[in-house]
Design a protein around this motif. Structure first.
Motif, PDB file in Angstrom:
ATOM      1  N   ASP A 146       3.171   2.046   1.869  1.00 43.96           N
ATOM      2  CA  ASP A 146       3.235   2.574   3.429  1.00 43.96           C
ATOM      3  C   ASP A 146       4.076   1.610   4.092  1.00 43.96           C
ATOM      4  O   ASP A 146       3.409   0.356   4.513  1.00 43.96           O
ATOM      5  N   ILE A 189       3.775   9.660  -2.201  1.00 43.00           N
ATOM      6  CA  ILE A 189       2.898  10.087  -1.004  1.00 43.00           C
ATOM      7  C   ILE A 189       2.677  11.403  -1.135  1.00 43.00           C
ATOM      8  O   ILE A 189       1.458  11.826  -1.035  1.00 43.00           O
ATOM      9  N   GLN A 238       0.876  -1.265  -0.056  1.00 39.60           N
ATOM     10  CA  GLN A 238      -0.041  -0.004   0.031  1.00 39.60           C
ATOM     11  C   GLN A 238       0.916   1.308  -0.084  1.00 39.60           C
ATOM     12  O   GLN A 238       0.594   2.377   0.279  1.00 39.60           O
ATOM     13  N   TYR A 256       7.887  20.670  -4.578  1.00 42.88           N
ATOM     14  CA  TYR A 256       7.410  20.400  -3.127  1.00 42.88           C
ATOM     15  C   TYR A 256       8.087  21.398  -2.185  1.00 42.88           C
ATOM     16  O   TYR A 256       7.180  21.912  -1.294  1.00 42.88           O
ATOM     17  N   HIS A 308       2.566   1.022   7.591  1.00 42.16           N
ATOM     18  CA  HIS A 308       1.203  -0.157   7.674  1.00 42.16           C
ATOM     19  C   HIS A 308       1.919  -1.405   7.585  1.00 42.16           C
ATOM     20  O   HIS A 308       1.331  -2.245   8.588  1.00 42.16           O
ATOM     21  N   SER A 337      -0.371  11.804  -3.923  1.00 43.07           N
ATOM     22  CA  SER A 337      -1.577  11.370  -3.528  1.00 43.07           C
ATOM     23  C   SER A 337      -1.999  12.609  -2.458  1.00 43.07           C
ATOM     24  O   SER A 337      -3.276  12.331  -2.127  1.00 43.07           O
ATOM     25  N   GLY A 338      -1.399  13.606  -2.175  1.00 41.44           N
ATOM     26  CA  GLY A 338      -1.968  14.568  -1.230  1.00 41.44           C
ATOM     27  C   GLY A 338      -1.887  14.305   0.302  1.00 41.44           C
ATOM     28  O   GLY A 338      -2.204  15.202   0.971  1.00 41.44           O
ATOM     29  N   ARG A 339      -1.134  13.397   0.489  1.00 44.35           N
ATOM     30  CA  ARG A 339      -0.764  13.067   1.987  1.00 44.35           C
ATOM     31  C   ARG A 339       0.356  14.119   2.487  1.00 44.35           C
ATOM     32  O   ARG A 339       1.272  14.178   1.617  1.00 44.35           O
ATOM     33  N   LYS A 340       0.130  14.529   3.832  1.00 42.27           N
ATOM     34  CA  LYS A 340       1.241  15.442   4.410  1.00 42.27           C
ATOM     35  C   LYS A 340       2.211  14.490   4.813  1.00 42.27           C
ATOM     36  O   LYS A 340       2.049  13.689   5.445  1.00 42.27           O
ATOM     37  N   LEU A 341       3.486  15.121   4.556  1.00 49.65           N
ATOM     38  CA  LEU A 341       4.814  14.409   4.997  1.00 49.65           C
ATOM     39  C   LEU A 341       4.614  14.913   6.517  1.00 49.65           C
ATOM     40  O   LEU A 341       4.712  16.110   6.736  1.00 49.65           O
ATOM     41  N   SER A 342       5.092  13.991   7.634  1.00 54.85           N
ATOM     42  CA  SER A 342       5.408  14.537   8.861  1.00 54.85           C
ATOM     43  C   SER A 342       6.592  15.344   8.786  1.00 54.85           C
ATOM     44  O   SER A 342       7.440  15.058   7.888  1.00 54.85           O
TER      45      SER A 342
END
Length: 344
Positions: free
Chosen positions: A61, A182, A59, A216, A64, A185-190
């Motif tokens: 990830d 990542i 996935q 970015y 995960h 996909s629009g996910r925020k990096l920590s």
């Protein structure tokens, strides 16, 4: 004596897996393998050591997948391993000693992760502590006789066990691809992943990897939630991108912001030095390489405050015909050694 589940996530690790599992057999009470889509002999090799092999649909990830592997563990503690690691005989004995003497209140054991720089990605030291052994079920207890509170801080033990890291290739290409997916996909990096992305660029990234990251990091400067460490990292990346694209306005914009607070990053000073070196302004280049080597601290890659600018200073003074300074910096370059991690 405590019991240990070894948990691994794998994909196409047939070249190194047997070496890893052979070294872990003496310390493992069970081995849990999560395969993310191998097409080589990974699962066949793993089956010689355990029947606890689980197929996992990837996935994009790693966290995960790690969590899934932990969910299959049954022992008191979980040891997390990668296939390109192994324990030699000395460290197997150290691990067995720890296993026999382990106090159950210890929740995390850190081990010395060695040989990191052969195929470096996000690390600046040859040896650093990493958390490797985890208590599977954590107990929460109340502490303090008055103003009582639940103890939330884990009990950590720094062991003398050395985990030898021996990859057959760099993982940087894979890492950059996953990070870009990542982001797309629009996910925020920590914050941690943001900094690690910048570190990996400076340690193992190609010019094209920097250019792929440019948009970015430019957008990240507009986020009000970014702290000083993240802003500094972005300024380092963008200063290099600006030099690569010969965008002199962008060099000024990012380098001046980086320097303005009085705590310039060595990477930025080095990149300004590289700019002047490329346009053959060697006297100005020397000033910035000197700043990188002696007046600043690295933000992302320790070499930018050490051997990289010293090498350039040697070259600059050779070009300028100042052979006494060339010799002086050549000597400093020859004597430079990678500093020890402060945690080891």
């Amino acid at each position: 004596m405590i019991t240990i589940s070894v948990c691994m996530i794998l994909k196409n690790e047939g070249a190194v897996l047997e070496r890893c599992l052979e070294s872990l057999l003496p310390i493992a009470d069970e081995i849990v393998i999560v395969d993310t889509g191998s097409t080589d002999k990974t699962k066949e090799i793993a089956a010689r050591y355990t029947d606890k092999i689980y197929d996992y649909e990837w996935q994009n990830d790693f966290a995960h997948a790690r969590n899934y592997s932990f969910s299959k563990a049954q022992m008191e503690y979980i040891y997390t391993a990668d296939a390109d690691e192994y324990l030699d005989r000395v460290n197997i004995e150290r691990f067995l000693t720890l296993k026999r003497a382990m106090l159950l209140e210890i929740e995390i054991v850190q081990m010395k992760y060695t040989n990191q720089l052969q195929y470096g990605t996000t690390y600046n030291y040859e040896t650093e502590y990493r958390p490797k052994l985890f208590k599977r079920l954590r107990e929460f207890v109340w502490i303090n006789p008055i103003h009582e509170t639940v103890n939330l801080e884990p009990i950590i033990f720094d062991s003398d066990i050395e985990v030898i890291h021996m990859p057959v290739k760099s993982h940087a290409t894979r890492d950059f691809s996953n990070i870009l997916k990542i982001i797309e996909s629009g996910r925020k990096l920590s914050k941690k992943l943001f900094i690690m992305y910048a570190k990996e660029l400076f340690i193992a990234g190609s010019d094209q990897d920097f250019l792929n990251a440019k948009n970015y990091f430019e957008c990240s400067l507009e986020e009000e939630t970014k702290g000083v460490e993240e802003l500094k990292a972005a300024q380092c990346v963008l200063t290099k991108c600006a030099r690569l694209t010969k965008d002199y306005n962008m060099i000024l914009k990012n380098s001046l912001k980086n320097i303005a607070d009085g705590k310039a990053s060595a990477e930025v000073c080095y990149e300004i030095g590289e700019y002047f070196y490329e346009v053959e302004d060697y006297i100005e280049a020397a000033i910035w390489f000197y700043n990188a080597a002696f007046e600043t601290e690295c933000e992302l890659n320790i070499h930018y405050a050490g051997d990289y600018p010293l090498k350039r200073l040697t070259e600059v003074y050779r070009i300028l015909g100042n052979y006494s300074l060339e010799e002086e910096y050549a000597k400093l370059l020859d004597e430079w050694i990678l500093p020890q991690s402060p945690d080891v």
